[in-house]
Design an enzyme around this catalytic site. Structure first.
Site, mmCIF file in Angstrom:
data_model
loop_
_atom_site.group_PDB
_atom_site.id
_atom_site.type_symbol
_atom_site.label_atom_id
_atom_site.label_comp_id
_atom_site.label_asym_id
_atom_site.label_seq_id
_atom_site.Cartn_x
_atom_site.Cartn_y
_atom_site.Cartn_z
ATOM 1 N N GLY A 1 53.562 18.226 26.211
ATOM 2 C CA GLY A 1 52.585 18.238 25.115
ATOM 3 C C GLY A 1 51.586 19.380 25.253
ATOM 4 N N ARG A 46 44.180 17.517 21.823
ATOM 5 C CA ARG A 46 42.991 16.674 21.643
ATOM 6 C C ARG A 46 42.126 16.555 22.900
ATOM 7 N NH1 ARG A 46 45.482 11.421 19.234
ATOM 8 N NH2 ARG A 46 47.365 12.284 20.192
ATOM 9 N N THR A 49 60.091 13.544 20.955
ATOM 10 C CA THR A 49 60.394 12.973 22.275
ATOM 11 C C THR A 49 61.895 12.991 22.606
ATOM 12 O OG1 THR A 49 60.112 10.813 21.209
ATOM 13 C CG2 THR A 49 58.325 11.556 22.601
ATOM 14 N N ASN A 54 55.743 -0.291 21.096
ATOM 15 C CA ASN A 54 56.481 0.533 22.042
ATOM 16 C C ASN A 54 55.516 1.234 22.994
ATOM 17 O OD1 ASN A 54 58.312 2.246 23.300
ATOM 18 N ND2 ASN A 54 58.290 3.742 21.617
ATOM 19 N N ASN A 73 45.049 10.722 25.466
ATOM 20 C CA ASN A 73 45.098 11.833 24.522
ATOM 21 C C ASN A 73 43.783 12.592 24.467
ATOM 22 O OD1 ASN A 73 47.797 11.324 23.458
ATOM 23 N ND2 ASN A 73 46.887 9.464 22.630
ATOM 24 N N TYR A 95 20.802 17.214 59.239
ATOM 25 C CA TYR A 95 22.079 17.846 58.914
ATOM 26 C C TYR A 95 22.863 18.093 60.200
ATOM 27 C CZ TYR A 95 25.680 21.192 57.799
ATOM 28 O OH TYR A 95 26.901 21.821 57.699
ATOM 29 N N ASN A 151 24.457 25.926 61.883
ATOM 30 C CA ASN A 151 25.861 26.214 62.193
ATOM 31 C C ASN A 151 26.366 27.487 61.549
ATOM 32 O OD1 ASN A 151 25.590 24.947 59.675
ATOM 33 N ND2 ASN A 151 27.714 24.265 59.695
HETATM 34 C C1 UD1 Z 1 55.138 7.612 21.279
HETATM 35 C C2 UD1 Z 1 56.252 6.757 20.687
HETATM 36 C C3 UD1 Z 1 55.630 5.506 20.071
HETATM 37 C C4 UD1 Z 1 54.855 4.754 21.123
HETATM 38 C C5 UD1 Z 1 53.804 5.683 21.747
HETATM 39 C C6 UD1 Z 1 53.153 4.992 22.930
HETATM 40 C C7 UD1 Z 1 58.022 8.270 19.952
HETATM 41 C C8 UD1 Z 1 58.666 8.924 18.802
HETATM 42 N N1 UD1 Z 1 56.965 7.540 19.678
HETATM 43 O O1 UD1 Z 1 54.319 8.050 20.184
HETATM 44 O O2 UD1 Z 1 56.650 4.667 19.549
HETATM 45 O O3 UD1 Z 1 54.224 3.617 20.557
HETATM 46 O O4 UD1 Z 1 54.421 6.878 22.250
HETATM 47 O O5 UD1 Z 1 52.093 5.771 23.434
HETATM 48 O O6 UD1 Z 1 58.508 8.389 21.063
HETATM 49 N N2 UD1 Z 1 56.357 15.044 24.310
HETATM 50 C C9 UD1 Z 1 57.017 16.164 24.751
HETATM 51 N N3 UD1 Z 1 57.664 16.925 23.855
HETATM 52 C C10 UD1 Z 1 57.718 16.629 22.542
HETATM 53 C C11 UD1 Z 1 57.036 15.504 22.088
HETATM 54 C C12 UD1 Z 1 56.362 14.712 23.003
HETATM 55 O O7 UD1 Z 1 57.013 16.437 25.955
HETATM 56 O O8 UD1 Z 1 58.357 17.388 21.804
HETATM 57 C C13 UD1 Z 1 55.650 14.204 25.282
HETATM 58 C C14 UD1 Z 1 54.141 14.219 25.109
HETATM 59 O O9 UD1 Z 1 53.531 15.202 25.919
HETATM 60 C C15 UD1 Z 1 53.731 12.823 25.565
HETATM 61 C C16 UD1 Z 1 54.962 11.975 25.211
HETATM 62 O O10 UD1 Z 1 56.042 12.872 25.081
HETATM 63 O O11 UD1 Z 1 53.532 12.752 26.953
HETATM 64 C C17 UD1 Z 1 54.761 11.154 23.952
HETATM 65 O O12 UD1 Z 1 54.593 11.984 22.837
HETATM 66 P P1 UD1 Z 1 53.517 11.694 21.723
HETATM 67 O O13 UD1 Z 1 53.595 12.743 20.693
HETATM 68 O O14 UD1 Z 1 52.192 11.437 22.346
HETATM 69 O O15 UD1 Z 1 54.089 10.327 21.105
HETATM 70 P P2 UD1 Z 1 53.279 9.266 20.278
HETATM 71 O O16 UD1 Z 1 53.068 9.739 18.898
HETATM 72 O O17 UD1 Z 1 52.089 8.832 21.058
HETATM 73 CA CA CA Z 2 50.820 9.567 22.855
#
Ligand code: UD1
Ligand code: CA
Length: 459
Positions: A18, A22, A88, A177, A234, A356, A376
């Site tokens: 990521g 934020r 993801t 999830n 985040n 000290y 020292n």
């Molecule tokens: C994700 C889940 C959601 C769940 C939530 C829990 C998916 C599609 N959604 O949403 O169902 O409820 O987590 O917190 O999986 N990342 C990458 N590369 C990418 C996209 C993401 O490495 O292309 C990493 C991010 O850095 C992060 C993690 O995957 O560590 C999750 O990605 P994020 O975009 O935060 O997913 P959420 O929208 O929070």
């Molecule tokens: Ca997330």
């Protein structure tokens, strides 16, 4: 297929590519510390405890630093760069090479959920061992806004609907999830490869694997974990929440292990703080990394302790600062407004007030008077002060290192000690006192006369 998890091998894929937008930070969020250690190291630690020794890191920015932060002697890891951030599922495929090595289990976890423990990871793998193709780690929450919802029918997981794509009825579901899941390692690449991106965000959602596996005649289930363990980071505000939850959890464990804390909510621990039984920690104490405290010691209020060892029955504070390399022997005391750095304080020795001590060895039972300073540092190099056992250092002494003071030696108060002092000697390193009889009265009379003259001259 074996139903025994311990006979199955496992690759954990940690998603951490990521942008951390934020966090508004110059570094990846997984490098930000929780309990004094990068977030991602906590995740790796939970994996290691769950018996997983192979890890694939999916990284974007700060890849080298993140790789270093994730290093752990118990696991071997490979790094995979996700150059475009397309979701993801796309992120997991960045680790294609590692997955293709062939594993029974593939466990996908996030680098930004540092409170995860081994229990849900083990439960998810057990689900695979018992025949599921996909096991998703879910949690119940009062406020499901933003999370993917778990749609469960007859104990099977039928779909995960991302918040943005969910219907009104689906949004009412509070089973969510957590983002972490276990996938049958032999099928993982095929299943993930079939995931498309026709959704509200146009991303490849790993969560779609549930519908994909069912369409292929496979089975998906969910296992529940405590909401706290799935808290994601985040923003900095969420980072502070994670820190608070981590501290609460660790203090609680320590108290159950026999540590007394009068106001636990004011005691801050580091990831590796070790505290023995019957230790009392008073309110407002902060531990940095690398501290061990042995049984029966007392850490009084407002002390800051880092990289230090406190032996059985020793006392620290109130208002003491122990810096790295401070090593207190049994029953030793370091009292108020004292700083100790890289120094051995012998058994039963006392450093009680306003002192000290740095780069020093202090023998058993030696008493260090108020205001003693080990000088020292000469501006370029550090030097060592050695003090034997049963010595007595008079108040307000400056010990100019390198210097040695023998066993049983006395140092007169206010001395500046620049030369070694033999055993049992008394050292005076100060100007001799002179008394001028009657001189004070003369000075007073002269000063009064000056004041009177000024008054007369005034208009
Ligand atoms: C994700 C889940 C959601 C769940 C939530 C829990 C998916 C599609 N959604 O949403 O169902 O409820 O987590 O917190 O999986 N990342 C990458 N590369 C990418 C996209 C993401 O490495 O292309 C990493 C991010 O850095 C992060 C993690 O995957 O560590 C999750 O990605 P994020 O975009 O935060 O997913 P959420 O929208 O929070
Ligand atoms: Ca997330």
């Amino acid at each position: 297929m074996t139903a025994d998890r311990t006979k199955r091998n496992c690759l954990a894929v940690i998603l951490a590519a990521g942008e951390s937008t934020r966090m508004k930070s110059s570094q990846s969020k997984v490098l930000h510390p929780v309990a004094g250690r990068p977030m991602i190291a906590h995740v790796v630690d939970a994996l290691a405890r769950a018996g997983i020794s192979d890890i694939a890191l999916v990284l974007g920015r700060d890849a080298e630093k993140v790789e270093a932060a994730a290093r752990n002697a118990a696991v071997s890891s490979s790094v995979h760069i996700q150059t475009e951030r397309l979701g993801t599922a796309h992120a997991v495929l960045a680790a294609r090479e590692a997955i293709a090595r062939g594993y029974d289990d593939v466990l996908v976890v996030f680098g930004d959920t540092p409170l995860i423990t081994e229990a849900p990871l083990v439960a998810a793998r057990d689900g695979l061992a018992h025949g599921a193709d996909v096991v998703v780690i879910g949690f119940e929450t009062a406020d499901p806004t933003g999370y993917g919802r778990l749609i469960v029918e007859n104990d099977e997981l039928v779909a995960i609907r991302e918040h943005k794509d969910a219907s009104e009825a689906e949004r009412a579901i509070t089973y969510c999830n957590g983002g972490l899941m276990a996938i049958d390692g032999r099928k993982a690449l095929d299943l993930i490869g079939r995931i498309g991106n026709s959704n509200a965000k146009g991303e490849y959602y790993l969560t779609d694997i549930v519908e994909v596996v069912r369409a292929a005649g496979g089975r998906a289930v969910a296992v529940e974990a405590p909401e706290e363990e799935l808290t994601g980071c985040n923003t900095r505000a969420e980072l502070a929440v994670i820190e608070r939850l981590w501290q609460q959890r660790r203090r609680h464990e320590m108290m159950l292990d026999g540590v007394s804390m009068i106001a636990p909510e004011t005691v801050f621990l580091a990831y590796d703080t070790e505290i023995g039984r019957d230790v009392t920690i008073e309110p407002n104490v902060v531990f940095g990394p690398g501290v061990t405290v042995e049984s029966g010691a007392v850490i009084h209020s407002f002390s800051h302790v880092e990289g230090a060892h406190v032996s059985a029955g020793a006392e620290v504070g109130p208002y003491a600062r122990l810096r790295p390399g401070a090593n207190l022997g049994e029953g030793a005391k370091v009292g108020n407004f004292c700083e100790v750095k890289k120094a051995e304080i012998g058994a039963g020795a006392k450093v009680n007030h306003l002192t000290y001590i740095g780069d020093a060895f202090i023998g058993a039972r030696t008493n260090i008077g108020a205001g003693t300073i080990t000088c020292n540092y000469d501006g370029i190099n550090k030097h060592v002060t050695r003090i034997g056992a049963d010595a007595f250092i008079g108040s307000n002494s400056a010990l100019v290192a390198p210097v040695s003071i023998g066993d049983g030696a006395y140092i007169a108060s206010g001395s500046v000690i620049t030369a070694d002092v033999p055993d049992d000697a008394v050292a005076f390193g100060r100007a001799r006192q002179e008394n001028k009889e009657g001189r004070a009265a003369l000075i007073r009379a002269r000063n009064q006369a000056i004041k009177d003259a000024k008054k007369k001259a005034a208009p």
